[in-house]
Design a protein around this motif. Structure first.
Motif, PDB file in Angstrom:
ATOM      1  N   VAL A  33       0.839  -1.210   0.000  1.00  0.00           N
ATOM      2  CA  VAL A  33       0.000   0.000   0.000  1.00  0.00           C
ATOM      3  C   VAL A  33       0.871   1.257   0.000  1.00  0.00           C
ATOM      4  O   VAL A  33       0.762   2.098  -0.903  1.00  0.00           O
ATOM      5  N   PRO A  34       1.775   1.410   0.966  1.00  0.00           N
ATOM      6  CA  PRO A  34       2.633   2.603   0.909  1.00  0.00           C
ATOM      7  C   PRO A  34       3.678   2.538  -0.208  1.00  0.00           C
ATOM      8  O   PRO A  34       4.012   3.570  -0.798  1.00  0.00           O
ATOM      9  N   HIS A  35       4.164   1.329  -0.515  1.00  0.00           N
ATOM     10  CA  HIS A  35       5.262   1.232  -1.486  1.00  0.00           C
ATOM     11  C   HIS A  35       4.833   1.699  -2.877  1.00  0.00           C
ATOM     12  O   HIS A  35       5.523   2.507  -3.512  1.00  0.00           O
ATOM     13  N   LEU A  36       3.713   1.170  -3.328  1.00  0.00           N
ATOM     14  CA  LEU A  36       3.313   1.477  -4.699  1.00  0.00           C
ATOM     15  C   LEU A  36       2.978   2.963  -4.840  1.00  0.00           C
ATOM     16  O   LEU A  36       3.392   3.628  -5.803  1.00  0.00           O
ATOM     17  N   ALA A  37       2.275   3.468  -3.838  1.00  0.00           N
ATOM     18  CA  ALA A  37       1.881   4.876  -3.900  1.00  0.00           C
ATOM     19  C   ALA A  37       3.102   5.786  -3.795  1.00  0.00           C
ATOM     20  O   ALA A  37       3.240   6.758  -4.541  1.00  0.00           O
ATOM     21  N   ALA A  38       4.002   5.423  -2.877  1.00  0.00           N
ATOM     22  CA  ALA A  38       5.210   6.237  -2.717  1.00  0.00           C
ATOM     23  C   ALA A  38       6.029   6.202  -4.003  1.00  0.00           C
ATOM     24  O   ALA A  38       6.550   7.236  -4.459  1.00  0.00           O
ATOM     25  N   GLY A  39       6.133   5.024  -4.602  1.00  0.00           N
ATOM     26  CA  GLY A  39       6.879   4.893  -5.859  1.00  0.00           C
ATOM     27  C   GLY A  39       6.307   5.805  -6.928  1.00  0.00           C
ATOM     28  O   GLY A  39       7.058   6.477  -7.666  1.00  0.00           O
ATOM     29  N   TYR A  40       4.991   5.836  -6.999  1.00  0.00           N
ATOM     30  CA  TYR A  40       4.353   6.696  -7.999  1.00  0.00           C
ATOM     31  C   TYR A  40       4.690   8.175  -7.736  1.00  0.00           C
ATOM     32  O   TYR A  40       4.980   8.937  -8.663  1.00  0.00           O
ATOM     33  N   SER A  41       4.698   8.532  -6.441  1.00  0.00           N
ATOM     34  CA  SER A  41       5.019   9.929  -6.114  1.00  0.00           C
ATOM     35  C   SER A  41       6.466  10.262  -6.467  1.00  0.00           C
ATOM     36  O   SER A  41       6.763  11.364  -6.910  1.00  0.00           O
ATOM     37  N   TYR A  42       7.378   9.286  -6.299  1.00  0.00           N
ATOM     38  CA  TYR A  42       8.786   9.550  -6.665  1.00  0.00           C
ATOM     39  C   TYR A  42       8.885   9.836  -8.160  1.00  0.00           C
ATOM     40  O   TYR A  42       9.556  10.772  -8.590  1.00  0.00           O
ATOM     41  N   VAL A  43       8.217   8.967  -8.926  1.00  0.00           N
ATOM     42  CA  VAL A  43       8.337   9.086 -10.385  1.00  0.00           C
ATOM     43  C   VAL A  43       7.685  10.390 -10.862  1.00  0.00           C
ATOM     44  O   VAL A  43       8.229  11.085 -11.734  1.00  0.00           O
ATOM     45  N   GLN A  44       6.562  10.724 -10.269  1.00  0.00           N
ATOM     46  CA  GLN A  44       5.831  11.899 -10.740  1.00  0.00           C
ATOM     47  C   GLN A  44       6.455  13.207 -10.274  1.00  0.00           C
ATOM     48  O   GLN A  44       6.434  14.200 -10.986  1.00  0.00           O
ATOM     49  N   THR A  45       7.012  13.213  -9.063  1.00  0.00           N
ATOM     50  CA  THR A  45       7.461  14.492  -8.512  1.00  0.00           C
ATOM     51  C   THR A  45       8.963  14.575  -8.282  1.00  0.00           C
ATOM     52  O   THR A  45       9.493  15.668  -8.122  1.00  0.00           O
ATOM     53  N   GLY A  46       9.626  13.440  -8.196  1.00  0.00           N
ATOM     54  CA  GLY A  46      11.054  13.458  -7.845  1.00  0.00           C
ATOM     55  C   GLY A  46      11.258  13.801  -6.375  1.00  0.00           C
ATOM     56  O   GLY A  46      12.377  14.033  -5.925  1.00  0.00           O
ATOM     57  N   VAL A  74      -0.597  13.640  -7.646  1.00  0.00           N
ATOM     58  CA  VAL A  74      -0.132  13.286  -6.303  1.00  0.00           C
ATOM     59  C   VAL A  74      -0.600  14.305  -5.271  1.00  0.00           C
ATOM     60  O   VAL A  74      -1.051  13.960  -4.164  1.00  0.00           O
ATOM     61  N   GLU A  75      -0.520  15.566  -5.630  1.00  0.00           N
ATOM     62  CA  GLU A  75      -0.849  16.626  -4.677  1.00  0.00           C
ATOM     63  C   GLU A  75      -2.326  16.617  -4.291  1.00  0.00           C
ATOM     64  O   GLU A  75      -2.707  17.173  -3.257  1.00  0.00           O
ATOM     65  N   GLU A  76      -3.160  16.006  -5.122  1.00  0.00           N
ATOM     66  CA  GLU A  76      -4.593  15.988  -4.823  1.00  0.00           C
ATOM     67  C   GLU A  76      -4.960  14.954  -3.761  1.00  0.00           C
ATOM     68  O   GLU A  76      -6.059  14.963  -3.212  1.00  0.00           O
ATOM     69  N   LEU A  77      -4.036  14.050  -3.510  1.00  0.00           N
ATOM     70  CA  LEU A  77      -4.376  12.922  -2.634  1.00  0.00           C
ATOM     71  C   LEU A  77      -4.024  13.219  -1.176  1.00  0.00           C
ATOM     72  O   LEU A  77      -3.008  13.870  -0.896  1.00  0.00           O
ATOM     73  N   SER A  78      -4.884  12.727  -0.290  1.00  0.00           N
ATOM     74  CA  SER A  78      -4.650  12.990   1.129  1.00  0.00           C
ATOM     75  C   SER A  78      -3.406  12.232   1.595  1.00  0.00           C
ATOM     76  O   SER A  78      -3.076  11.162   1.071  1.00  0.00           O
ATOM     77  N   GLY A  79      -2.747  12.800   2.603  1.00  0.00           N
ATOM     78  CA  GLY A  79      -1.553  12.172   3.147  1.00  0.00           C
ATOM     79  C   GLY A  79      -0.268  12.691   2.544  1.00  0.00           C
ATOM     80  O   GLY A  79       0.803  12.518   3.116  1.00  0.00           O
ATOM     81  N   TRP A  80      -0.365  13.302   1.381  1.00  0.00           N
ATOM     82  CA  TRP A  80       0.848  13.781   0.704  1.00  0.00           C
ATOM     83  C   TRP A  80       1.496  14.916   1.484  1.00  0.00           C
ATOM     84  O   TRP A  80       2.675  14.850   1.828  1.00  0.00           O
TER      85      TRP A  80
END
Lengths: 701, 539
Positions: A33-46, A74-80
Motif C-alpha cells: 500500500v505505501p510502497h506502490l503509492a510512494a513509488g508513484y510519487s517519486y516518479v511523478q514528482t522526484g 499526487v498533490e490531490e491525494l490525502s496524506g501527501w
C-alpha cells in the motif's frame, strides 16, 4: 547453446506464468500500500518525502507502468502534504480513477520482471560453476520455489535485494576469474542497485568487501583487489547519488537508514512455534528458512554440504561465494528485530539453490540411483508447488506439516499479510452467508475491497460464538497472545478448541458453529454439544474476570451465558442447575427480566420433588453453611430444600430472605420474613425487615 | 598413552563428575519433587522388607506403574546412609558418576583415550546430565544402562566368551527394569548390528550361535519376572506407555503433530529446550553455545566420514536419534529432557568429536595452541554449565515451585510445632508423598484431621492442638467451635491458597459437639476427604 537458452527460457516462462497468474488473485498486502503509492510519487514528482524507511528503486520501478494510466495528481491525494505514507497509499489505491486490482496488477509486473532477472543471474552463475545440467536443475528449483514466487510478485523490496545480491556476487566471482575492470564495475552497479533497493543491501556491500579480501589468498598482489574495490565503491556510490535524488542521493540514503523501523511497533511480540517473545527469537530466521524452503532443496543443500570438497584455494573461494551469503544473512538475522517474515532473509534462498546445484551434479554423476533420487526430488518439488498454487505466501514444507499447519509455526508475512481478502470476498459471494463477522488482517478497509456486510468479532463471539454466523478469522488473530490490548486474558482459543469449516488460502479460517445434534456429522459446521457450548464460554469468561474483575463487557456476556443456560436447563428439567444459573445472572447484572427468570426458577424449584441426600438436619446445616460462605446461588436451592423438610427453620428462612433481598426479589423476601414471624412472633429482625420492605417495590414488577 | 596418564585422566574425569553431582547436594535442587518423594516412599518399603515389587504400582492407578531398579538402588543407599532426601540425591548422583566413568571406559575402547576424556568430561559437566543426576527419577538409569549394554556388547564382540555373552544378556534384561526409555536400546543395537554386519565391520563365526543362545537365555532369565508381570497384569504394564503415546488433538493431522515433536526433540539441544522446570531452565536449549557448536561440527564430520567407518558412525547416530523417540511419542510433548536423556551420551560424544576436530586443525599449525584451545574450551564449558545449573537453574522460582521447596519448609514448621502440641493435618497434607517421605526422614507423630475425634477431646487434653487446614469451610467450622483459637500461620502450597494453621488451647478441647455441629463436622470433613481422594487419584 541454443538448446540451453531454450530450456532456460521455458523454465523462466513457467516461473513467469506461475507468478503472474497467482498475483492476479491476491489482494493488497501490507507493505504494498505505501510502497506502490510512494513509488508513484517519486516518479511523478522526484520528491522522496514518503516512505523513507526503504530506498526508492523497487517502488519507483513498480510505479512505472502506472505512469501510462490517467491517475490523480499526487498533490490531490490525502496524506501527501502530511507525509503520511499509509494514508497516501489508501487514497492512491482507493480514490483513484483506476480500480484497485488494475493498479496492483500493473504495479506487480515490474517486480516479476526483477524475479526473472534473478532467475537469469542464478542460471548463468550456476552454469559457470557446475555446468548446464546442474544450472537447469537450479533454475527448475528456482521456478518452482514457492517462497520466491510469493515475494517476486509483490511490490516489496525483498526479492529485489535477492536479485541484485546474486548479480553483485556473480559479477565479483567473474572478476575473481578475469580481473577485468568491466566485471568490477558490473559488481559495483549491482551493489548500487541492491543499496537502492533495501537498506540491508549494506550487507551485500559488506559481503563484497569480505570476498575481495578472500581473493588475496590466491596470491595476487593486493593492489589488484584494492583497485577493484575502488571501482565497485565508486560505481555503487555514483548510482546511489543519482538514484536517490541527485545530487543529495547519499545524504538522503544516510537519513533513510535512521528511519528503518519507523512504521513498525517493536514492542509487538514475535510469534514463533506457538510462543511469543517481546525480545524476539535469535533463531527465528533459521527456523523460518527450515519450514518455508521446499524440502527437496534442503535435502540437496544438505547433500552439497556433506559432499563438499574444497581441495584448493579456488574451490574454497567458490564455496565462500556460495555459502558466504547464507551465513552472513542468517548471522544478521540472529540479531535482527523485528521477527516478521522469512522475506528478510530472502536473499539466502538463491544461494541455497546454487549450492543445491552442486548436489544435483554429483547425484547425476553417481549413477542410476542418484538420477532416480533426483527425479523423485524434482517431482516432489513440482507437486509441493502446484499444491500450494496460487497461495505461495502461505507455503510451509512437510516438516511443518504443510500450509495447513503453518499457523502453529509462523505468522505475519509468512502467512497472513492481507493477500487473501480477495479470496474472502469471492468466498462470501459464492456462499452467501447470512451473517459475516471477521477479524482478519487487511491493509485496506474490507468495505473498499468488496466485503460490505460484515461486523467485527467482539468479546461475545470470541468466547461464545453464535450459531448461524460465518466467522472469518485471520491466522494472525488466532496466534495473537491477546485479542484486546487492554485485556491480556482475552484471546482466541479456537485453534485448540474448534476445527475450521474452511480455509481461504490457508491464511483465513472460516468457522461455523452449531449446537444442533442433527449437525453432528457435518463437515462444513463445527458441532459443539450444548453443554460444552455454555461451559466453554463460562470457563473462559470466569478466567477473564479473574484477571480483570472490572471488565464490564465480560460480566455482561457471562450474565447472558448464565441466563440462556438457565432457560435451557429448565427446559431439560434440571431445575436445580437452572435456579443456580438464574441466581448467578443476578449476582453479575440484575435486570428486571432476570429477576423474573429467577423468580420463575425459584417457583419451579420450590414446587419440584428435588431433594438432597442425607438427613434434614444435615441438609439444613449444608444450606446454612453455603449461605454463610457467601455462595448465594448454591445456597438458595439448599435453603429451599431445608425449608421444605423443616418449614419452621427460622435461621434458614432468615438467610433466604436476606439473599432474596440482596437480589431485589422483594416479594419473595417478604414471604420468608413473614415465615420467620409466623414461627417466632417476636422475631425483631423480621419485623424490621417487613417494615423496611413494605414501601419497597420490586424492580420490574 | 601410558597407563598412568590414562588413569590420571580417569581420576580427573571422576573428580569433575563427583563435584558436579555432589556439590551443594542439600541445596540444589531445593525441596523434593513429588515423583521422587513417591519413589522414595516406595524404596523405603523395600528397605524395610515390606515389599519386593517387580513393578512398583500406585494403588489401582494403572498409568502410574514404575520400573523398580531405582527403588532397589535407593533402598540400598537408605540402608547404608539412612532414609533422607540427601540419600535420594546420593543414589542418583552415584548413578550419574558411574555413567561418566563407564563412558570414559567405553569411549576409550572405541575411539581412544583423547576422545574418551573429552566425551566423559563433557558428560561430567553437561547441565542436562547433571540435572538428571541430582533428581531421584528413574530416567537417570537410561544412560547408565546404555553404556553398560554397549560395554558388554563390545566385550562380547572382542572376546567371544560365554561369560561375556551371559553378561550382555543380563544387562539387556535388567535394562528393562530401569525406565521405559530403555525399550529403545535393543532396537538401536539391532540396527547397529545390522549395519555392522552389512558393512562387514563384524564377521560372524561358527561359535556365535552358541553365544547368541547363551545371551538370549541370560536375557530371558533376567527379564523373566517382568515378562511374568506383563503377562499377569498387562493392563498395568502397558497403561503408561499407551497413555503417553496417544495423540491428543482431535481433528488434526497426527503425522504433522508427530513431525512437530521430532523437531522439538531435535532442536531442544540448540534452540528451544524443555519447558518443564524440573529438568531444564524452562525453554532454554540443553546445550551451552560452545558445546552446541562442537556438537554440530562433530555431527558434520561424522556424517561426512560415514562411508569410512559406517558401523561405528552409524551406531553413534542411532544412539543419538533413537533415544529421542520416547520424547517424540509423548503426547503432549513435554519433559523431553528427561524422556530423551538416553541421547546425552551420543550428544557428548559428538561434541567431543567436534572439539577434537577443531583441536586437530589447530594442531597442524601449533600443537601448543591446540592444547590451549582444548583447555580453554573445556574450562568455558564447565564454567557455563556450573553457572547455568547452580546459579541460574538452582535459584529460579519455578524450579523451587516444581520441587515443592515450600512444602519442605512447611513440613519443618509443622514438625517444630509437633514438639509441643498435637498436630492434626488435613488429609491432603497428611497423605502427600512429600510429607510422607519427610516423615520418614524426621519421624513426627502427626495426626489425621478426619472425624469428630480430631476436633474435640473426651478427657482433659495434656497439650494444645494444632489444626493444619486447607478447606475454608473446615477452617470456618473450627473457628466457630473454638472462638479463642489462634492463627499460627497461613500457607499456600500447591495451589491450596487458603491454608491456615490454627492452634487451640488444651483447656478448650474437652467438650461435646451438638447434633448440628456433628452434622456440620461430618459434612465438611467428609467433603475435605472426598476432595483429597479425587485429587490423589492422579498421584
Amino acid at each position: 547453446m541454443r538448446e540451453e537458452t531454450l530450456v532456460a527460457g521455458m523454465l523462466l516462462a513457467v516461473f513467469a506464468a506461475l507468478a503472474v497468474t497467482s498475483v492476479a488473485t491476491w489482494s493488497a498486502t501490507s507493505d504494498e500500500v505505501p510502497h506502490l503509492a510512494a513509488g508513484y510519487s517519486y516518479v511523478q514528482t522526484g520528491d522522496f518525502r514518503l516512505n523513507p524507511q526503504h530506498p526508492p528503486l523497487i517502488k519507483a520501478l513498480a510505479a512505472m507502468p502506472l505512469c501510462f494510466l490517467d491517475l490523480k495528481r499526487v498533490e490531490e491525494l490525502s496524506g501527501w502534504k502530511e507525509r503520511r505514507d499509509r494514508d497516501f497509499g489508501h487514497a492512491f489505491l482507493l480514490d483513484n480513477y483506476e480500480p484497485l486490482p488494475t493498479l496492483l496488477f500493473l504495479g506487480r509486473l515490474p517486480a516479476i520482471g526483477i524475479g526473472l532477472l534473478l532467475g537469469i543471474g542464478l542460471f548463468l552463475w550456476a552454469r559457470d560453476l557446475w555446468g548446464f545440467p546442474a544450472a537447469a536443475c537450479v533454475l527448475f528449483c528456482f521456478s518452482l520455489s514457492p517462497s520466491l514466487l510469493a515475494h517476486v510478485g509483490l511490490v516489496t523490496t525483498d526479492a529485489g535485494l535477492a536479485c541484485f545480491t546474486v548479480w553483485a556476487l556473480y559479477a565479483l566471482w567473474r572478476w575473481s576469474e578475469t580481473r577485468s575492470r568491466r566485471d568490477a564495475v558490473a559488481c559495483g552497479v549491482a551493489v548500487g542497485l541492491a543499496l537502492l533497493t533495501k537498506y540491508s543491501g549494506l550487507l551485500t556491500l559488506g559481503m563484497v568487501g569480505l570476498l575481495i579480501v578472500a581473493t588475496w589468498s590466491e596470491g595476487r598482489p593486493p593492489r589488484v583487489a584494492l583497485g577493484a574495490a575502488a571501482w565497485i565503491v565508486l560505481s555503487a556510490a555514483l548510482l546511489v547519488t543519482v538514484g536517490y535524488g541527485f545530487p543529495k542521493g547519499l545524504v538522503n540514503y544516510a537519513w533513510g537508514i535512521g528511519q528503518i523501523n519507523r512504521d513498525f511497533d517493536l514492542s509487538q511480540p514475535a510469534f514463533l512455534w506457538g510462543e511469543h517473545s517481546a525480545q524476539g527469537f535469535w533463531y527465528y530466521y533459521l527456523l523460518a528458512q527450515l519450514w518455508k524452503t521446499p524440502l527437496p532443496v534442503l535435502i540437496l543443500f544438505g547433500v552439497a554440504l556433506v559432499t563438499l570438497r574444497a581441495r584448493d584455494d579456488r574451490e574454497r573461494l567458490k564455496w565462500m561465494f556460495v555459502l558466504g551469503p547464507v551465513v552472513v544473512f542468517h548471522l544478521a538475522g540472529v540479531f535482527y528485530r523485528p521477527n516478521i517474515g522469512l522475506r528478510h532473509v530472502l536473499p539466502v534462498l538463491p544461494f541455497l539453490l546454487l549450492a543445491a546445484g552442486d548436489a544435483t551434479r554429483r547425484l547425476a554423476a553417481s549413477g542410476r540411483n542418484g538420477r532416480i533420487a533426483l527425479a523423485v526430488l524434482a517431482v516432489w518439488q513440482l507437486a509441493g508447488t502446484l499444491y500450494t498454487y496460487p497461495h505461495f505466501l502461505a507455503y510451509f514444507n512437510e516438516l511443518a506439516g504443510g500450509p495447513a499447519n503453518g499457523v502453529h509455526y509462523l505468522g505475519d508475512s509468512n502467512l497472513e499479510w492481507g493477500q487473501d481478502i480477495a479470496g474472502m470476498r469471492d468466498y462470501i459471494e459464492r456462499q452467501r452467508p447470512r451473517h459475516v463477522r471477521a477479524a482478519v488482517f487487511a491493509p485496506l478497509p474490507l468495505e473498499a475491497q468488496g466485503i460490505r456486510q460484515n461486523e467485527p468479532i467482539k468479546l461475545r463471539d470470541l468466547v461464545w460464538p453464535e450459531e448461524g454466523v460465518d466467522y472469518f478469522v485471520g491466522t494472525g488473530f488466532l496466534q495473537r497472545p491477546s485479542y484486546l490490548a487492554e485485556n491480556p486474558a482475552v484471546r482466541f482459543r479456537w485453534l485448540e478448541r474448534y476445527v475450521p469449516a474452511d480455509a481461504i488460502g490457508w491464511s483465513i479460517y472460516v468457522y461455523r458453529f452449531s449446537t444442533d445434534e442433527a449437525d453432528r456429522e457435518r463437515s462444513d459446521v463445527m458441532f459443539v454439544p450444548k453443554e460444552r457450548w455454555y461451559e466453554d464460554a463460562r470457563a473462559q469468561l470466569e478466567q477473564i474476570l479473574s484477571f480483570t474483575p472490572g471488565f464490564t463487557d465480560a460480566r455482561r456476556v457471562l450474565a447472558r451465558v448464565y441466563e440462556e443456560r438457565s432457560a435451557w436447563q429448565a427446559q431439560g428439567g434440571a431445575i436445580g442447575a437452572s435456579l443456580d444459573d438464574a441466581l448467578r445472572t443476578l449476582v453479575l447484572e440484575a435486570t428486571p427480566e432476570r429477576r423474573s427468570l429467577a423468580r420463575a426458577a425459584i417457583d419451579a424449584y420450590a414446587r419440584s420433588e428435588t431433594a438432597v441426600e442425607g438427613s434434614t438436619e444435615a441438609s439444613c446445616v449444608l444450606a446454612k453453611a453455603r449461605a454463610r460462605t457467601g455462595d448465594a446461588p448454591a445456597a438458595v436451592p439448599a435453603l429451599l430444600d431445608c425449608l421444605r423438610r423443616a418449614p419452621e427453620d427460622v435461621a434458614a428462612a432468615r438467610l433466604l430472605a436476606e439473599i432474596y433481598e440482596r437480589f431485589g426479589l422483594v416479594a419473595l423476601a417478604r414471604q420468608e420474613w413473614e415465615r420467620c414471624l409466623r414461627v417466632e412472633p417476636g422475631h425483631g429482625e423480621a419485623r424490621a425487615a417487613l417494615e423496611r420492605l413494605s414501601s419497597a417495590e420490586e424492580p420490574g414488577r | 598413552m601410558i597407563a598412568a596418564a590414562r588413569l590420571a585422566l580417569l581420576v580427573l574425569v571422576a573428580a569433575v563428575a563427583i563435584f558436579f553431582r555432589l556439590h551443594r547436594i542439600d541445596e540444589v535442587p531445593p525441596g523434593l519433587f513429588i515423583d521422587e518423594a513417591q519413589d522414595a516412599v516406595d524404596a523405603e518399603s523395600i528397605r524395610r522388607g515390606e515389599a519386593f515389587p517387580v513393578m512398583v504400582e500406585a494403588g489401582q492407578v494403572k498409568g502410574r506403574t514404575r520400573e523398580p531398579m531405582l527403588h532397589y538402588l535407593m533402598a540400598g543407599v537408605f540402608a547404608v546412609a539412612g532414609t533422607s532426601t540427601r540419600s535420594i540425591r546420593l543414589t542418583v548422583g552415584l548413578i550419574g558418576i558411574a555413567t561418566v566413568v563407564l563412558t570414559f571406559l567405553l569411549c576409550q575402547r572405541l575411539f581412544g583415550t583423547r576422545i574418551a576424556a573429552l566425551a566423559a568430561l563433557l558428560l561430567a559437566v553437561s547441565r542436562w546430565h547433571v540435572t538428571m543426576s541430582r533428581v531421584g527419577v528413574r530416567a537417570v538409569l537410561t544412560p547408565l544402562f546404555i553404556v553398560l549394554a554397549l560395554l558388554a556388547l563390545d566385550r562380547l564382540v572382542r572376546r567371544r566368551t560365554l561369560a561375556a555373552a551371559l553378561a550382555f544378556g543380563a544387562v539387556m534384561g535388567l535394562g528393562f527394569y530401569t525406565y521405559i526409555a530403555f525399550w529403545i536400546v535393543p532396537v538401536a543395537l539391532g540396527a547397529s548390528a545390522a549395519v555392522a554386519l552389512a558393512a562387514r565391520s563384524v564377521r560372524l563365526q561358527r561359535s556365535d550361535t552358541r553365544l547368541a543362545l547363551a545371551a538370549l537365555a541370560s536375557f530371558l532369565i533376567a527379564l523373566g519376572p517382568l515378562l511374568h508381570y506383563a503377562a499377569t497384569r498387562p493392563d498395568f504394564f502397558f497403561a503408561r506407555s499407551l497413555r503417553l503415546s496417544t495423540p491428543l488433538r482431535e481433528g488434526n493431522d497426527r503425522a504433522a503433530e508427530l513431525f512437530d515433536h521430532v523437531q522439538q526433540a531435535l532442536f531442544q539441544l540448540h534452540l528451544r529446550g524443555d519447558n518443564a522446570p524440573m529438568y531444564n531452565i524452562a525453554g532454554e536449549p540443553l546445550l551451552d553455545p560452545i558445546m552446541g557448536v562442537a556438537f554440530l561440527v562433530g555431527l558434520y564430520g561424522l556424517v561426512k566420514t560415514l562411508p569410512r567407518r559406517p558401523a561405528m558412525h552409524f551406531t553413534v547416530l542411532v544412539f543419538w536419534l533413537l533415544p529421542l523417540v520416547p520424547a517424540i511419542l509423548a503426547f503432549p510433548f513435554g519433559s523431553a529432557a528427561m524422556r530423551s536423556i538416553g541421547a546425552v551420551l551420543a550428544v557428548c560424544l559428538l561434541a567431543a568429536f567436534g572439539l577434537d576436530t577443531a583441536a586437530r586443525a589447530l594442531a597442524r599449525r601449533s600443537p601448543l595452541a591446540s592444547l590451549a584451545f582444548l583447555a580453554v574450551a573445556l574450562a568455558a564449558i564447565a564454567a557455563w554449565n556450573y553457572r547455568s545449573y547452580f546459579q541460574v537453574w538452582g535459584s529460579r522460582a519455578d524450579v523451587a515451585g516444581s520441587y515443592s521447596a515450600d512444602v519442605t519448609r512447611f513440613f519443618a514448621l509443622c514438625a517444630d510445632l509437633a514438639e509441643n502440641t498435637d498436630v492434626y493435618l488435613s488429609p491432603y497434607m497428611y497423605h502427600t508423598p512429600n510429607f510422607r517421605f519427610l516423615r520418614l526422614e524426621r519421624p513426627v507423630p502427626f495426626h489425621l484431621l478426619d472425624g469428630e475425634a480430631a476436633l474435640v477431646a473426651r478427657a482433659p487434653a495434656a497439650r494444645d492442638r494444632v489444626f493444619v487446614v486447607d478447606s475454608p469451610p473446615v477452617t470456618a467450622m473450627i473457628q466457630s467451635l473454638y472462638p479463642e483459637h489462634q492463627v499460627v500461620a497461613r500457607y499456600a502450597v500447591w495451589g491450596r491458597r487458603d491454608g491456615v494453621v490454627l492452634r487451640v488451647g488444651a483447656g478448650q478441647l474437652e467438650r461435646e459437639l451438638t447434633p448440628a455441629e456433628k452434622a456440620e463436622a461430618e459434612l465438611w470433613l467428609g467433603r475435605m476427604r472426598g476432595d483429597f481422594e479425587a485429587m490423589a487419584r492422579d498421584w
